[in-house]
Design a protein around this motif. Structure first.
Motif, short mmCIF file in Angstrom:
data_model
loop_
_atom_site.label_atom_id
_atom_site.label_comp_id
_atom_site.label_asym_id
_atom_site.label_seq_id
_atom_site.Cartn_x
_atom_site.Cartn_y
_atom_site.Cartn_z
N THR A 32 -26.10 -45.04 -33.31
CA THR A 32 -24.88 -45.23 -34.09
C THR A 32 -24.87 -44.35 -35.32
O THR A 32 -23.86 -43.72 -35.66
CB THR A 32 -24.72 -46.70 -34.49
N ALA A 33 -26.01 -44.28 -36.03
CA ALA A 33 -26.10 -43.47 -37.24
C ALA A 33 -25.95 -41.99 -36.93
O ALA A 33 -25.28 -41.24 -37.64
CB ALA A 33 -27.42 -43.74 -37.96
N ASN A 46 -24.38 -40.64 -34.31
CA ASN A 46 -22.98 -40.38 -33.94
C ASN A 46 -22.08 -40.38 -35.17
O ASN A 46 -21.15 -39.57 -35.27
CB ASN A 46 -22.51 -41.44 -32.93
N ASN A 47 -22.34 -41.28 -36.10
CA ASN A 47 -21.55 -41.33 -37.33
C ASN A 47 -21.72 -40.06 -38.15
O ASN A 47 -20.78 -39.53 -38.73
CB ASN A 47 -21.95 -42.55 -38.16
N PHE A 48 -22.95 -39.55 -38.19
CA PHE A 48 -23.21 -38.30 -38.91
C PHE A 48 -22.50 -37.12 -38.24
O PHE A 48 -21.90 -36.28 -38.92
CB PHE A 48 -24.72 -38.05 -38.96
N ASP A 78 -19.84 -37.24 -36.42
CA ASP A 78 -18.38 -37.38 -36.50
C ASP A 78 -17.82 -37.06 -37.88
O ASP A 78 -16.60 -36.98 -38.05
CB ASP A 78 -17.97 -38.81 -36.12
N HIS A 79 -18.67 -36.88 -38.88
CA HIS A 79 -18.20 -36.59 -40.24
C HIS A 79 -18.92 -35.35 -40.76
O HIS A 79 -19.82 -35.43 -41.60
CB HIS A 79 -18.47 -37.78 -41.18
N SER A 135 -19.72 -32.04 -42.91
CA SER A 135 -19.50 -31.71 -44.33
C SER A 135 -19.75 -30.23 -44.55
O SER A 135 -20.60 -29.62 -43.91
CB SER A 135 -20.43 -32.53 -45.22
#
Length: 248
Positions: A63-64, A66-68, A70-71, A73
Motif C-alpha cells: 500500500t505504501a 503504491n501510494n508513493f 501514485d504521487h 514529486s
C-alpha cells in the motif's frame, strides 16, 4: 540398490528438516521459534500469528509503495541573481545600562539616577547602593522625569559607544581609509536593554553588492569599561540585534 538409494534420500531429507527445525527453534526472530517447539496447539496458534503479522506487513508495504508511486514529486531549483542585498537594521546596546559618571556627583540629577538604578535592580541598602528602599522611592517620586528620560540620561551616548573612524585611526585602532560607520548613522532608542543605538533604522542605507568580510557595514564599538558601575552587572560587553528596518 534402488531401495538403498531411497533410504539414503530419506535420511538426507530428514537431516535437512532436523537442521531447519533446530535453527528455527533457536533463532531470535520474534515468534518463529515457538512454531517449532512446544505443544501442537500452541505451535499452530503461533504459526497463525506469524503468518498474520507477515500478511499485514506485506499489505501495508505494498500500500505504501503504491501510494508513493501514485504521487510523483518534482523538485525545481531556480537560481536568482541579485545585484544588491538589503541591509538589516543593527541595534547595539552596551551591557552596562547605567554609566558610573551619571550616578556620581557632580553629575546633574545623579541622586535621582542612582535611586532609579538601585530601585530597578533591587540593590538598595547594599554596598553598591547605600540608599534604602524608602529613600530611593522618595527621590524618584520627588522628580518629574519619567523612566525613559532617566535611561536616556544614564545610558552610554552613541558618540561614546560608536567611535568615529578618524578618532580610532588617531589611536591606532584602525586605519582611517577603512570605511567604518560613525555615530551620525545611528538613531538612539530606549529599549528593555536600556539606551541603545540603531544603524539603518529606516532602511535608507544602500544595500550590499558583494559578500565577504569587507562588504558589509563596519562599526568600531567602545564599551567604555571604566564607566561600569558594578550595580547592573559584573561582566562587560555589548548586545547586538539584527532586525528589519523600522522594527526598533
Amino acid at each position: 540398490m534402488a531401495d538403498q538409494k531411497k533410504v539414503d534420500e530419506d535420511e538426507v531429507d530428514y537431516a535437512g528438516y532436523s537442521g531447519l527445525k533446530e535453527f528455527m527453534s533457536e533463532t531470535t526472530m520474534h515468534g518463529v521459534q515457538y512454531i517449532f517447539r512446544g505443544a501442537k496447539l500452541l505451535r499452530f496458534v503461533w504459526l497463525l500469528g506469524v503468518l498474520g503479522a507477515l500478511s499485514g506487513f506485506l499489505f501495508f508495504f505494498i500500500t505504501a509503495v503504491n501510494n508513493f508511486l501514485d504521487h510523483p514529486s518534482n523538485t525545481k531549483i531556480d537560481i536568482v541573481s541579485r545585484s544588491q542585498l538589503p541591509l538589516p537594521a543593527v541595534t547595539i546596546c552596551n551591557s552596562n545600562i547605567a554609566q558610573f559618571s551619571a550616578l556620581s556627583s557632580p553629575y546633574p540629577h545623579y541622586e535621582l539616577n542612582c535611586a532609579f538604578v538601585c530601585s530597578v535592580f533591587n540593590v538598595t541598602g547594599t554596598s553598591s547602593c547605600p540608599l534604602s528602599r524608602n529613600e530611593s522611592n522618595q527621590i524618584i517620586r520627588s522628580d518629574t522625569r519619567i523612566a525613559r528620560d532617566i535611561l536616556l540620561d544614564i545610558g552610554q551616548a552613541k558618540t561614546s559607544l560608536i567611535l568615529d573612524p578618524a578618532i580610532a585611526a588617531l589611536n591606532n585602532v584602525f586605519p582611517a581609509a577603512v570605511p567604518y560607520q560613525d555615530s551620525s548613522s545611528f538613531r538612539s532608542v530606549v529599549t528593555s536593554a536600556g539606551l541603545c543605538h540603531t544603524f539603518n533604522h529606516d532602511g535608507s542605507q544602500s544595500g550590499v553588492e558583494r559578500v565577504g568580510i569587507d562588504a558589509g557595514a563596519k562599526f568600531i564599538v567602545n564599551i567604555d569599561q571604566p564607566e561600569y558601575a558594578g550595580v547592573t552587572l559584573l561582566s562587560a560587553g555589548v548586545e547586538i540585534y539584527l532586525h528589519p528596518p523600522q522594527g526598533t
